[in-house]
Design a protein around this motif. Structure first.
Motif, PDB file in Angstrom:
ATOM      1  N   ARG A  64       0.851  -1.187   0.000  1.00 27.32           N
ATOM      2  CA  ARG A  64       0.000   0.000   0.000  1.00 27.32           C
ATOM      3  C   ARG A  64       0.893   1.245   0.000  1.00 27.32           C
ATOM      4  N   LEU A  65       0.257   2.401  -0.194  1.00 25.86           N
ATOM      5  CA  LEU A  65       1.030   3.640  -0.242  1.00 25.86           C
ATOM      6  C   LEU A  65       1.759   3.898   1.073  1.00 25.86           C
ATOM      7  N   ASP A  66       1.161   3.490   2.187  1.00 24.40           N
ATOM      8  CA  ASP A  66       1.790   3.736   3.482  1.00 24.40           C
ATOM      9  C   ASP A  66       2.833   2.695   3.866  1.00 24.40           C
ATOM     10  N   THR A  67       2.965   1.626   3.059  1.00 23.32           N
ATOM     11  CA  THR A  67       3.948   0.583   3.368  1.00 23.32           C
ATOM     12  C   THR A  67       5.028   0.426   2.307  1.00 23.32           C
ATOM     13  N   ILE A  68       4.838   1.038   1.150  1.00 21.41           N
ATOM     14  CA  ILE A  68       5.736   0.749   0.031  1.00 21.41           C
ATOM     15  C   ILE A  68       7.163   1.222   0.278  1.00 21.41           C
ATOM     16  N   ALA A  69       7.329   2.346   0.967  1.00 20.30           N
ATOM     17  CA  ALA A  69       8.678   2.859   1.203  1.00 20.30           C
ATOM     18  C   ALA A  69       9.502   1.867   2.020  1.00 20.30           C
ATOM     19  N   GLY A  70       8.885   1.297   3.059  1.00 18.30           N
ATOM     20  CA  GLY A  70       9.595   0.328   3.884  1.00 18.30           C
ATOM     21  C   GLY A  70      10.014  -0.903   3.100  1.00 18.30           C
ATOM     22  N   LYS A  71       9.158  -1.359   2.185  1.00 16.47           N
ATOM     23  CA  LYS A  71       9.511  -2.504   1.344  1.00 16.47           C
ATOM     24  C   LYS A  71      10.686  -2.156   0.432  1.00 16.47           C
ATOM     25  N   ALA A  72      10.627  -0.987  -0.170  1.00 19.86           N
ATOM     26  CA  ALA A  72      11.687  -0.584  -1.095  1.00 19.86           C
ATOM     27  C   ALA A  72      13.016  -0.403  -0.381  1.00 19.86           C
ATOM     28  N   GLU A  73      12.969   0.029   0.866  1.00 15.15           N
ATOM     29  CA  GLU A  73      14.203   0.280   1.634  1.00 15.15           C
ATOM     30  C   GLU A  73      14.924  -1.001   2.048  1.00 15.15           C
ATOM     31  N   THR A  74      14.321  -2.160   1.820  1.00 19.48           N
ATOM     32  CA  THR A  74      14.997  -3.424   2.130  1.00 19.48           C
ATOM     33  C   THR A  74      16.071  -3.765   1.116  1.00 19.48           C
ATOM     34  N   GLY A  75      16.101  -3.033  -0.009  1.00 16.54           N
ATOM     35  CA  GLY A  75      17.129  -3.282  -1.025  1.00 16.54           C
ATOM     36  C   GLY A  75      16.657  -4.053  -2.229  1.00 16.54           C
ATOM     37  N   VAL A  76      15.337  -4.290  -2.328  1.00 15.96           N
ATOM     38  CA  VAL A  76      14.812  -5.015  -3.494  1.00 15.96           C
ATOM     39  C   VAL A  76      14.974  -4.170  -4.756  1.00 15.96           C
ATOM     40  N   ASP A  77      14.933  -4.845  -5.899  1.00 13.61           N
ATOM     41  CA  ASP A  77      15.043  -4.155  -7.181  1.00 13.61           C
ATOM     42  C   ASP A  77      13.699  -3.602  -7.653  1.00 13.61           C
ATOM     43  N   PHE A  78      12.628  -4.312  -7.307  1.00  5.86           N
ATOM     44  CA  PHE A  78      11.290  -3.936  -7.760  1.00  5.86           C
ATOM     45  C   PHE A  78      10.287  -4.101  -6.625  1.00  5.86           C
ATOM     46  N   VAL A  79       9.253  -3.280  -6.666  1.00  5.81           N
ATOM     47  CA  VAL A  79       8.098  -3.465  -5.793  1.00  5.81           C
ATOM     48  C   VAL A  79       6.871  -3.490  -6.700  1.00  5.81           C
ATOM     49  N   SER A  80       6.058  -4.545  -6.576  1.00  3.63           N
ATOM     50  CA  SER A  80       4.879  -4.649  -7.433  1.00  3.63           C
ATOM     51  C   SER A  80       3.609  -4.507  -6.611  1.00  3.63           C
ATOM     52  N   THR A  81       2.627  -3.833  -7.206  1.00  2.00           N
ATOM     53  CA  THR A  81       1.342  -3.657  -6.546  1.00  2.00           C
ATOM     54  C   THR A  81       0.250  -3.414  -7.570  1.00  2.00           C
ATOM     55  N   SER A  82      -0.938  -3.870  -7.238  1.00  4.43           N
ATOM     56  CA  SER A  82      -2.104  -3.641  -8.088  1.00  4.43           C
ATOM     57  C   SER A  82      -2.954  -2.481  -7.577  1.00  4.43           C
ATOM     58  N   ARG A  83      -2.551  -1.865  -6.476  1.00  2.25           N
ATOM     59  CA  ARG A  83      -3.381  -0.854  -5.848  1.00  2.25           C
ATOM     60  C   ARG A  83      -3.760   0.315  -6.770  1.00  2.25           C
ATOM     61  N   PRO A  84      -2.847   0.854  -7.580  1.00  2.00           N
ATOM     62  CA  PRO A  84      -3.267   1.951  -8.470  1.00  2.00           C
ATOM     63  C   PRO A  84      -4.377   1.554  -9.443  1.00  2.00           C
ATOM     64  N   PHE A  85      -4.402   0.281  -9.872  1.00  2.00           N
ATOM     65  CA  PHE A  85      -5.476  -0.177 -10.744  1.00  2.00           C
ATOM     66  C   PHE A  85      -6.793  -0.305  -9.974  1.00  2.00           C
ATOM     67  N   GLN A  86      -6.689  -0.823  -8.763  1.00  2.00           N
ATOM     68  CA  GLN A  86      -7.900  -1.215  -8.033  1.00  2.00           C
ATOM     69  C   GLN A  86      -8.513  -0.099  -7.194  1.00  2.00           C
ATOM     70  N   SER A  87      -7.723   0.909  -6.855  1.00  2.00           N
ATOM     71  CA  SER A  87      -8.247   1.915  -5.928  1.00  2.00           C
ATOM     72  C   SER A  87      -8.189   3.349  -6.455  1.00  2.00           C
ATOM     73  N   ALA A  88      -7.666   3.546  -7.647  1.00  2.00           N
ATOM     74  CA  ALA A  88      -7.535   4.917  -8.161  1.00  2.00           C
ATOM     75  C   ALA A  88      -8.902   5.514  -8.485  1.00  2.00           C
ATOM     76  N   PRO A  89      -9.215   6.692  -7.944  1.00  2.00           N
ATOM     77  CA  PRO A  89     -10.447   7.372  -8.349  1.00  2.00           C
ATOM     78  C   PRO A  89     -10.247   8.062  -9.693  1.00  2.00           C
ATOM     79  N   ALA A  90     -11.321   8.193 -10.448  1.00  2.00           N
ATOM     80  CA  ALA A  90     -11.246   8.971 -11.692  1.00  2.00           C
ATOM     81  C   ALA A  90     -10.964  10.428 -11.338  1.00  2.00           C
ATOM     82  N   VAL A  91     -10.093  11.066 -12.128  1.00  2.00           N
ATOM     83  CA  VAL A  91      -9.817  12.483 -11.908  1.00  2.00           C
ATOM     84  C   VAL A  91     -10.905  13.330 -12.565  1.00  2.00           C
TER      85      VAL A  91
END
Length: 277
Positions: free
Chosen positions: A243-270
């Motif tokens: 999620r947006l509130d957890t992604i930074a911590g995942k990325a800081e572990t040193g992984v090359d990629f972080v994958s998520t479907s959240r922008p597809f599933q939760s994005a409101p129309a602008v």
């Protein structure tokens, strides 16, 4: 990127759904000889996606319409920015308006939400990946929107790569056997990815020669340990419940990629409008 031939076929479906036999209101209220010029504009800050597709909706419905796109997919635009000018038969402009707005609002919503995730990990080496958890029939365009927001596309479809998940591994008996079978048959430039949720699986995947190792639903401490164990012998992807509130911590572990479907599933129309000035 998307295939314009395929998009035209989608547009035909969208217009058929929305217009029906004809636009009753436009037919009753608007002089067939009347022309108009309208401006599509951003009513809030956003990352733009799908503006060229919206232009195609107008011209596909009525070739006499002229669509002048003045913004570019991927642009971060402010409230009040003019995105496109359309001119032509007033009846046709009013009929195609909602279909055009629907698609650019949806895609720009995804791009805007994706940009938030990309910005949240910009201080790390990790790159954001999208997923296949898209709206049926709109995957090509939704993945284009994710790319406009700064993400990298993962598989567009099941033919794009080998992803060995728990059920594949169970059928083959082990990670080592599954990777070996795939390696014998996979196209030369196609990567093999293995999903792991335990450290013993990570060790086995590294030993088997996986190209990418997905760390699925691991906590940050275990994920950092796995990255250290892999030590650059495979690319590493973090996945599961991002999620947006957890992604930074995942990325800081040193992984090359972080994958998520959240922008597809939760994005409101602008909010995008089509106005006469």
């Amino acid at each position: 990127m998307y295939d314009t031939f395929a998009v035209r076929a989608l547009i035909d479906l969208w217009l058929t759904e929305d217009v029906g036999c004809f636009d009753l209101t436009a037919k009753l209220m608007v002089d067939p000889a009347a022309t108009a010029t309208l401006y599509m504009n951003a009513r809030e800050p956003m990352t733009l996606a799908g503006i060229d597709v919206a232009a195609m909706v107008f011209t596909r419905y009525e070739p006499a319409i002229t669509a002048e796109v003045v913004a570019t997919d991927g642009d971060r635009v402010e409230k009040g920015t003019i995105l496109m000018k359309v001119s032509g038969p007033a009846q046709a402009l009013l009929t195609a308006e909602r279909t055009a707005l629907n698609i650019v609002q949806r895609l720009s919503g995804i791009a805007t939400e994706t940009q938030k995730y990309v910005d949240a990990i910009a201080h790390t080496k990790a790159r954001l990946l999208d997923t296949r958890k898209t709206t049926p029939g709109l995957r090509m365009l939704e993945k284009h929107a994710a790319a406009c927001g700064g993400a990298l596309n993962h598989r567009l479809n099941l033919a794009d790569g080998v992803m060995l998940k728990d059920n594949h591994i169970a059928v083959c008996g082990s990670i080592a056997n599954a990777v070996a079978i795939a390696r014998k048959k996979v196209p030369a430039l196609t990567k093999i990815e293995v999903e792991c949720d335990r450290m013993d699986q990570v060790a086995e995947a590294v030993e088997a020669g996986a190209d990418v190792i997905m760390l699925d639903n691991m906590d940050n401490a275990v994920m950092a340990e796995a990255v250290e164990m892999i030590a650059g012998r495979a690319l590493v992807e973090a996945s599961g419940g991002i999620r947006l509130d957890t992604i930074a911590g995942k990325a800081e572990t040193g992984v090359d990629f972080v994958s998520t479907s959240r922008p597809f599933q939760s994005a409101p129309a602008v909010d995008i409008g089509l106005d006469d000035a």
